[in-house]
Write an enzyme that holds these catalytic residues in place. Sequence first.
Site, PDB file in Angstrom:
ATOM      1  N   ASN A  35      17.579   9.714 -17.413  1.00 35.48           N
ATOM      2  CA  ASN A  35      16.678   9.988 -16.290  1.00 35.48           C
ATOM      3  C   ASN A  35      16.644   8.860 -15.279  1.00 35.48           C
ATOM      4  OD1 ASN A  35      15.952  12.344 -17.404  1.00 35.48           O
ATOM      5  ND2 ASN A  35      14.067  11.567 -18.362  1.00 35.48           N
ATOM      6  N   VAL A  55      19.589  -6.418   2.178  1.00 36.31           N
ATOM      7  CA  VAL A  55      20.336  -7.416   1.405  1.00 36.31           C
ATOM      8  C   VAL A  55      21.242  -8.261   2.307  1.00 36.31           C
ATOM      9  CG1 VAL A  55      22.142  -7.684  -0.360  1.00 36.31           C
ATOM     10  CG2 VAL A  55      20.262  -6.064  -0.731  1.00 36.31           C
ATOM     11  N   VAL A 152       8.041  -2.766 -18.036  1.00 36.15           N
ATOM     12  CA  VAL A 152       6.616  -2.595 -18.326  1.00 36.15           C
ATOM     13  C   VAL A 152       5.978  -1.707 -17.264  1.00 36.15           C
ATOM     14  CG1 VAL A 152       4.412  -3.751 -18.713  1.00 36.15           C
ATOM     15  CG2 VAL A 152       6.539  -4.924 -19.309  1.00 36.15           C
ATOM     16  N   ILE A 156       4.989   0.515 -11.687  1.00 41.91           N
ATOM     17  CA  ILE A 156       3.877  -0.373 -11.308  1.00 41.91           C
ATOM     18  C   ILE A 156       4.354  -1.824 -11.259  1.00 41.91           C
ATOM     19  CG2 ILE A 156       1.557  -1.150 -11.920  1.00 41.91           C
ATOM     20  CD1 ILE A 156       1.266   1.404 -13.597  1.00 41.91           C
ATOM     21  N   GLY A 207       7.094  18.195 -22.073  1.00 39.20           N
ATOM     22  CA  GLY A 207       8.060  17.122 -21.820  1.00 39.20           C
ATOM     23  C   GLY A 207       7.423  15.743 -21.691  1.00 39.20           C
ATOM     24  N   ASP A 221       5.924   1.289 -28.564  1.00 43.43           N
ATOM     25  CA  ASP A 221       6.283   1.134 -27.149  1.00 43.43           C
ATOM     26  C   ASP A 221       5.255   0.235 -26.444  1.00 43.43           C
ATOM     27  OD1 ASP A 221       7.742   2.371 -24.619  1.00 43.43           O
ATOM     28  OD2 ASP A 221       5.594   2.568 -24.245  1.00 43.43           O
ATOM     29  N   LYS A 225       5.607  -3.724 -24.768  1.00 42.40           N
ATOM     30  CA  LYS A 225       5.157  -4.058 -23.405  1.00 42.40           C
ATOM     31  C   LYS A 225       4.077  -5.140 -23.452  1.00 42.40           C
ATOM     32  CE  LYS A 225       6.269   0.605 -21.819  1.00 42.40           C
ATOM     33  NZ  LYS A 225       5.757   1.976 -21.718  1.00 42.40           N
TER      34      LYS A 225
HETATM   35  N1  HSE Z   1       7.544   6.507 -23.471  1.00 44.06           N
HETATM   36  C1  HSE Z   1       6.870   5.675 -22.521  1.00 44.06           C
HETATM   37  C2  HSE Z   1       5.530   6.281 -22.164  1.00 44.06           C
HETATM   38  C3  HSE Z   1       7.630   5.472 -21.259  1.00 44.06           C
HETATM   39  O1  HSE Z   1       5.152   7.327 -22.689  1.00 44.06           O
HETATM   40  O2  HSE Z   1       4.835   5.674 -21.369  1.00 44.06           O
HETATM   41  C4  HSE Z   1       8.695   4.460 -21.383  1.00 44.06           C
HETATM   42  O3  HSE Z   1       8.180   3.220 -21.728  1.00 44.06           O
END
Ligand code: HSE
Length: 461
Positions: A35, A55, A152, A156, A207, A221, A225
């Site tokens: 993606n 640039v 992260v 953002i 999704g 995850d 971060k």
């Molecule tokens: N799977 C992560 C989320 C996105 O649901 O925020 C990628 O870090």
Amino acid sequence: MDATKGESMSEGAEVVPGRWGPDRPIGIAVLGMGNVGREVVRILRDHADDLQSRVGAPLTLRGVAVRSLDRDRGVPAELLTTDAEALVARPDVDLVVEVIGGIDPARKLILAALNAGKSVVTANKALLADYTGELAAAAERSRADLYFEAAVAGAIPVVRPLIQSLSGDRVNRVVGIVNGTTNFILSAMDETGADYGDTLAEATRLGYAEADPTADVEGYDAAAKAAILASLAFHTRVTAANVYRQGIAAITSEDLETASALDCTVKLLAICERVPAGPGGPTPEEGGKERVSVRVYPALIPRKHPLAAVTGAFNAVVVEAENAGRLMFYGQGAGGAPTASAVLGDLVMAARNKFFGGRAPGESVYAELPIAPIGDTPTRYHVNLKVEDRPGVLAKVAGEFSHHGVSISTVRQEGHDDKARLVVVTHLAAEAALAETVAALSDMESVTSVTSVLRLEGTEE
Ligand code: HSE
């Protein structure tokens, strides 16, 4: 296009003579065509002229490394390759974008690029959470750049503010919702009253959750971060193993209901903060260092807390700094185009550094603060119990809290025939004392079950 357009954007900067210019493009390799990779390639194509103006030289895609060539990926076939190593090594590749994810082969490819003096832009939080030291050292040796804004909270901007905008301040705390999947699930549970299993199934159907949702729902995850955010905020190397982690799989519709009764909701929070020097250790006057606490867990937060308004798959990060005060960053934390936006921002920086001869800031871990164990970070707790509704039960329950030195802030009781639900909210308590209290409560004859124990954040004591 005129190279001076780029030059004029960086007053007084010197163009590295001869290497890149309007007719001498900066070569890009993209590793991975998921993606994010697809959107990076699209933006490079759709905004080629603007990017060149920003640039000073064109950003030219030299190739895209993919796992197999058997699909039409919407890019000319001659740009696709399954040999990522050879693509990285090409002499006309100056910058490498890594959006494969995972540890290997991403780590090996990034190291190969950095060792060859090629700057790298990556969105790979799992890799950065554990290997930033190694990658940053390779970048330092060859004077290449390593950028990772997209690792992260997707689109953002929070990495660059921590590294650059706040580099003259002292960050005390970073609290964020950094996982969109779990925020989508918890928000939906809050809004609909549905249970965890049904909501996860719906998130998968729409999704928002992956077929294997473990990394998201178990907090891995968010922990990766949190490790990156804490390292940047406190100039200390923090890895995923240093992060206390708890996921959302045990959250029930009843938790959301009892939270609501307290005018709270439940969020999976990543919390990074400075805490005082350890108990029993040297005091700050004796050279004892303050420590860093990094943790990820679901917690109740008041509905009036700014993070409570962050719903659906959105992310937000609140940074508290000594002089800047409280800053809040909000937006899309995942998805192809939003994450690619962050990648492109880094790519323009890395390309400008090549063109003008600058460098990205390197890793800053000078503070080397120790990591505080979770047991040393007192929090407030929300304890949900099912009890027999008879005389003396409430007194006995309160007695166990008191016996373990845990101070009760509020108690709420709802009766159901001869059973009652008790919701106890504590003042700040140590994890060990709370665990002992819960063990003792579970053994009490008049307590049917301790149905949940959740932390409460974002309130005054
Ligand atoms: N799977 C992560 C989320 C996105 O649901 O925020 C990628 O870090």
